[in-house]
Scaffold this motif. Structure first.
Motif, PDB file in Angstrom:
ATOM      1  N   LEU A 187       0.889  -1.380   0.010  1.00  0.00           N
ATOM      2  CA  LEU A 187      -0.142  -0.087   0.051  1.00  0.00           C
ATOM      3  C   LEU A 187       0.900   1.102  -0.026  1.00  0.00           C
ATOM      4  CD1 LEU A 187      -2.844   1.465  -0.069  1.00  0.00           C
ATOM      5  CD2 LEU A 187      -2.698   1.285   2.654  1.00  0.00           C
ATOM      6  N   CYS A 188       2.074   1.253   0.730  1.00  0.00           N
ATOM      7  CA  CYS A 188       2.848   2.274   0.989  1.00  0.00           C
ATOM      8  C   CYS A 188       3.539   2.654  -0.506  1.00  0.00           C
ATOM      9  CB  CYS A 188       3.779   1.957   1.868  1.00  0.00           C
ATOM     10  SG  CYS A 188       5.140   3.431   2.242  1.00  0.00           S
ATOM     11  N   TRP A 230       2.546   1.842  -3.452  1.00  0.00           N
ATOM     12  CA  TRP A 230       1.221   2.221  -4.525  1.00  0.00           C
ATOM     13  C   TRP A 230       1.202   3.715  -4.082  1.00  0.00           C
ATOM     14  CZ3 TRP A 230      -0.967   2.236  -8.700  1.00  0.00           C
ATOM     15  CH2 TRP A 230      -2.265   3.009  -8.821  1.00  0.00           C
ATOM     16  N   THR A 231       1.021   4.083  -2.919  1.00  0.00           N
ATOM     17  CA  THR A 231       0.787   5.677  -2.760  1.00  0.00           C
ATOM     18  C   THR A 231       1.884   6.411  -3.290  1.00  0.00           C
ATOM     19  OG1 THR A 231      -0.207   4.800  -0.419  1.00  0.00           O
ATOM     20  CG2 THR A 231       0.386   7.086  -0.720  1.00  0.00           C
ATOM     21  N   ARG A 235       1.672   6.610  -6.950  1.00  0.00           N
ATOM     22  CA  ARG A 235       0.509   7.433  -7.486  1.00  0.00           C
ATOM     23  C   ARG A 235       0.773   8.812  -7.294  1.00  0.00           C
ATOM     24  NH1 ARG A 235      -5.439   7.352  -4.043  1.00  0.00           N
ATOM     25  NH2 ARG A 235      -3.796   8.168  -2.741  1.00  0.00           N
ATOM     26  N   SER A 236       1.594   9.062  -6.123  1.00  0.00           N
ATOM     27  CA  SER A 236       1.892  10.675  -6.172  1.00  0.00           C
ATOM     28  C   SER A 236       2.988  10.954  -6.970  1.00  0.00           C
ATOM     29  CB  SER A 236       2.678  10.575  -4.670  1.00  0.00           C
ATOM     30  OG  SER A 236       1.740  10.309  -3.610  1.00  0.00           O
ATOM     31  N   SER A 286      -3.368  13.573  -4.060  1.00  0.00           N
ATOM     32  CA  SER A 286      -2.351  12.481  -4.019  1.00  0.00           C
ATOM     33  C   SER A 286      -1.334  12.794  -3.290  1.00  0.00           C
ATOM     34  CB  SER A 286      -2.122  11.978  -5.595  1.00  0.00           C
ATOM     35  OG  SER A 286      -3.219  11.756  -6.177  1.00  0.00           O
ATOM     36  N   THR A 287      -1.063  14.135  -2.860  1.00  0.00           N
ATOM     37  CA  THR A 287       0.023  14.571  -2.138  1.00  0.00           C
ATOM     38  C   THR A 287      -0.036  15.021  -1.036  1.00  0.00           C
ATOM     39  OG1 THR A 287       0.340  16.409  -3.566  1.00  0.00           O
ATOM     40  CG2 THR A 287       1.595  14.288  -4.321  1.00  0.00           C
TER      41      THR A 287
END
Length: 342
Positions: free
Chosen positions: A6-7, A9-10, A13-14, A254-255
């Motif tokens: 998850l981290c 992917w985050t 995505r950012s 996203s950020t």
């Protein structure tokens, strides 16, 4: 394992959000400069009008047709009492940005636009008597110093373009100040803001564009050799300008605030480098140093703002009239870092 995925992917995505924001932003700036310089279409009002038309259509399609964003309902009275004044300032901001692009290099224009935090702080202090911590004022010193150094050493300096870019900063700051009172109570995202403001801006700009640039546009049609391919580029810049608004909405969600501030300043550096590679406008060593000092000052300013926002205000701190005790977070479109829309 799930938390690690998850981290990752985050973070991905950012990065994706920042890269596509940079891409749209740099592309629309380069396309506008190309239109003025290479296509010899020296009509900034008409270009701005095309952008507003494309943004109006794009926002309608996203909200009404595709239903990708829910429509924020605004009272008819508030559309004229609140949205229209914001649209007027919004229109001036975009037009001045395009006017400055016609007369000065992208690198110089982008550096001057970094002056917006300083003009916002000064206007809020003068108009609202708003209190600012001494660290905010200190963070403005490198911004102002970098702008002065860049202006003095700019090899392609043009007074009209410089004034247009500088007044564009004032228009952006005015928009930020007005938004705190006029848009209070409406939680606009960038798409809904364009949905309401772009049609008003088209109405405001349409008549001046026809009166001031109509004959010139007709002459350009008669004398330009590849009219249709040029029109494709002009209208494509309007489509990319709308996509930029959509990318702003995506990158904000996203950020973090700090990441967004740093990415915004790095975006200016990317725009300067790409424009130099394409247009080869001369940049002296001192000019590059001034630009770097300005960007570092903007980054420091954003960091100070973020740190102060995490601290409770000391008792007895003077507060701005009409601003609630827990200061409303500035809406995405009217944040002083988001002055490169449409």
């Amino acid at each position: 394992m799930e938390e690690s995925v998850l981290c990752q992917w985050t973070v991905f995505r950012s990065l994706l959000a920042i890269i596509q924001w940079w891409g749209f932003n740099v592309t629309v700036i380069i396309m506008n400069k190309w239109i003025f310089q290479k296509l010899d279409f020296k009509f900034p009002l008409s270009v701005s009008c095309v952008h507003f038309i494309c943004s109006s259509i794009g926002a309608y399609v996203v909200i009404k047709v595709l239903k990708l964003k829910p429509l924020i309902v605004v009272d008819p009275e508030d559309r004229w009492r609140r949205i229209f004044p914001m649209s007027f300032v919004f229109c001036i901001n975009i037009v001045l940005g395009n006017v400055s692009l016609r007369y000065i290099p992208v690198s110089f224009m982008q550096t001057i636009k970094s002056f917006t935090p300083a003009t916002t702080v000064v206007l809020q202090w003068l108009v609202w008597r708003k209190y600012f911590d001494w660290r905010i004022w200190a963070s403005l010193v490198p911004i102002v110093g970098g702008i002065l150094l860049t202006s003095v050493t700019e090899l392609s300096f043009n007074m009209f373009g410089f004034c247009a870019a500088l007044f564009g900063c004032l228009a952006t700051s005015t928009k930020t100040i007005l938004a705190e009172s006029l848009l209070h109570g409406y939680k606009f995202d960038s798409i809904n803001t364009v949905y309401y403001m772009a049609p008003f801006a088209t109405m405001i700009l349409g008549v001046p564009a026809i009166l001031l640039e109509g004959n010139g546009v007709v002459d350009w049609f008669d004398t330009h050799q590849s009219v249709w391919s040029s029109l494709v580029i002009i209208f494509s810049s309007g489509v990319v300008a709308f996509c930029l608004n959509f990318s702003i909405f995506y990158v904000i969600h996203s950020t973090t605030a700090v990441t967004f501030n740093v990415a915004g300043n790095l975006k200016v550096a990317v725009a300067v480098m790409v424009s130099w590679l394409i247009f080869r406008n001369p940049i002296s060593a001192l000019n590059a140093v001034g630009c770097g000092i300005t960007l570092l000052g903007c980054t420091f300013y954003g960091y100070v703002r973020h740190m102060l926002s995490q601290q409770p205000p000391p008792p007895g701190t003077p507060r701005t009239p009409r601003t609630p005790r827990n200061r409303m977070e500035l809406l995405p479109l009217v944040n002083d870092k988001l002055d490169d829309k449409v």
